[in-house]
Design a protein around this motif. Structure first.
Motif, PDB file in Angstrom:
ATOM      1  N   GLU A  37     109.322 151.494 -18.387  1.00 16.60           N
ATOM      2  CA  GLU A  37     108.593 150.120 -18.626  1.00 16.60           C
ATOM      3  C   GLU A  37     106.706 150.576 -18.468  1.00 16.60           C
ATOM      4  N   LEU A  38     106.611 151.889 -17.731  1.00 23.40           N
ATOM      5  CA  LEU A  38     105.124 152.256 -17.841  1.00 23.40           C
ATOM      6  C   LEU A  38     104.658 153.107 -18.738  1.00 23.40           C
ATOM      7  N   ASN A  39     105.691 153.349 -19.750  1.00 23.75           N
ATOM      8  CA  ASN A  39     105.424 154.259 -20.761  1.00 23.75           C
ATOM      9  C   ASN A  39     104.935 155.725 -20.268  1.00 23.75           C
ATOM     10  N   ILE A  75      99.272 155.924 -14.819  1.00 25.90           N
ATOM     11  CA  ILE A  75      99.762 154.756 -13.906  1.00 25.90           C
ATOM     12  C   ILE A  75      98.758 154.317 -12.782  1.00 25.90           C
ATOM     13  N   LYS A  93     102.642 145.812  -9.845  1.00 24.38           N
ATOM     14  CA  LYS A  93     103.402 144.826 -10.336  1.00 24.38           C
ATOM     15  C   LYS A  93     104.972 145.184 -10.413  1.00 24.38           C
ATOM     16  N   VAL A  94     105.102 146.332  -9.749  1.00 26.06           N
ATOM     17  CA  VAL A  94     106.665 146.846  -9.771  1.00 26.06           C
ATOM     18  C   VAL A  94     107.551 145.868  -8.777  1.00 26.06           C
ATOM     19  N   ARG A 122     103.194 160.298  -9.364  1.00 25.52           N
ATOM     20  CA  ARG A 122     102.373 159.239  -8.936  1.00 25.52           C
ATOM     21  C   ARG A 122     102.983 158.634  -7.512  1.00 25.52           C
ATOM     22  N   TRP A 145      96.994 151.843 -10.118  1.00 22.14           N
ATOM     23  CA  TRP A 145      97.554 150.842  -9.140  1.00 22.14           C
ATOM     24  C   TRP A 145      97.803 149.588  -9.730  1.00 22.14           C
ATOM     25  N   PRO A 146      96.902 148.906 -10.221  1.00 20.98           N
ATOM     26  CA  PRO A 146      97.309 147.489 -10.645  1.00 20.98           C
ATOM     27  C   PRO A 146      98.680 147.618 -11.361  1.00 20.98           C
ATOM     28  N   GLU A 147      98.981 148.381 -12.362  1.00 19.29           N
ATOM     29  CA  GLU A 147     100.410 148.733 -13.148  1.00 19.29           C
ATOM     30  C   GLU A 147     101.497 148.653 -12.015  1.00 19.29           C
ATOM     31  N   LEU A 148     101.134 149.737 -11.204  1.00 22.61           N
ATOM     32  CA  LEU A 148     102.212 150.132 -10.228  1.00 22.61           C
ATOM     33  C   LEU A 148     102.432 148.933  -9.301  1.00 22.61           C
ATOM     34  N   MET A 179      95.484 150.361 -20.192  1.00 29.28           N
ATOM     35  CA  MET A 179      96.390 151.430 -20.142  1.00 29.28           C
ATOM     36  C   MET A 179      95.755 152.524 -20.749  1.00 29.28           C
TER      37      MET A 179
END
Length: 137
Positions: free
Chosen positions: A101-103, A82, A89-90, A112, A84-87, A1
């Motif tokens: 959730e993504l702060n 944000i 997971k959505v 994004r 891509w790997p975090e997005l 992050m």
């Protein structure tokens, strides 16, 4: 992050001033070494605004920018905050819950989503992800 405060820690020449900014203006920079953040921002908002202002600082922007330039800064901000790997997971979420959730702020999340590549859109669609928003895919 991505942690914008780590950038500040690694670059002690950058000064952060927490002040009361004019209404509607959460932050600013002199384009050289100073960033002003509105003292009324939440921690999540500070994270997003600081990242945005760091990008302006990187480009030595010292005043308001043309809409095209501001859009580029907002897009870069959203990609840093944000990745891509975090997005990816959505699952299914409304924008407000997902932003929390993504702060990030809802605005950064919308930026994004607006800047999704065609491949990212296809990958999310293949997984059946739906995000309730006005963002059209």
């Amino acid at each position: 992050m991505f942690d914008p405060w780590a950038i500040i820690g690694a670059n002690p020449w950058i000064e952060i001033h927490h002040v009361r900014m004019p209404e509607g203006k959460p932050g600013a920079t002199d384009g050289q070494r100073i960033i002003w953040l509105d003292e009324r921002l939440t921690a999540r908002e500070r994270r997003c605004v600081l990242t945005h202002e760091l990008i302006h600082l990187q480009y030595e922007h010292s005043e308001c920018q043309a809409p095209k330039v501001e859009r580029r800064v907002r897009t870069e901000t959203s990609h840093l905050l944000i990745p891509w790997p975090e997005l990816a997971k959505v699952q299914i979420a409304d924008l407000s819950s997902l932003a929390e959730e993504l702060n990030v702020t809802v605005q950064v999340l919308e930026d994004r989503l607006f800047a999704l590549s065609p491949l990212e859109v296809d990958l999310l669609r293949e997984r059946g992800v739906t995000i309730s928003s006005d963002v059209s895919w």
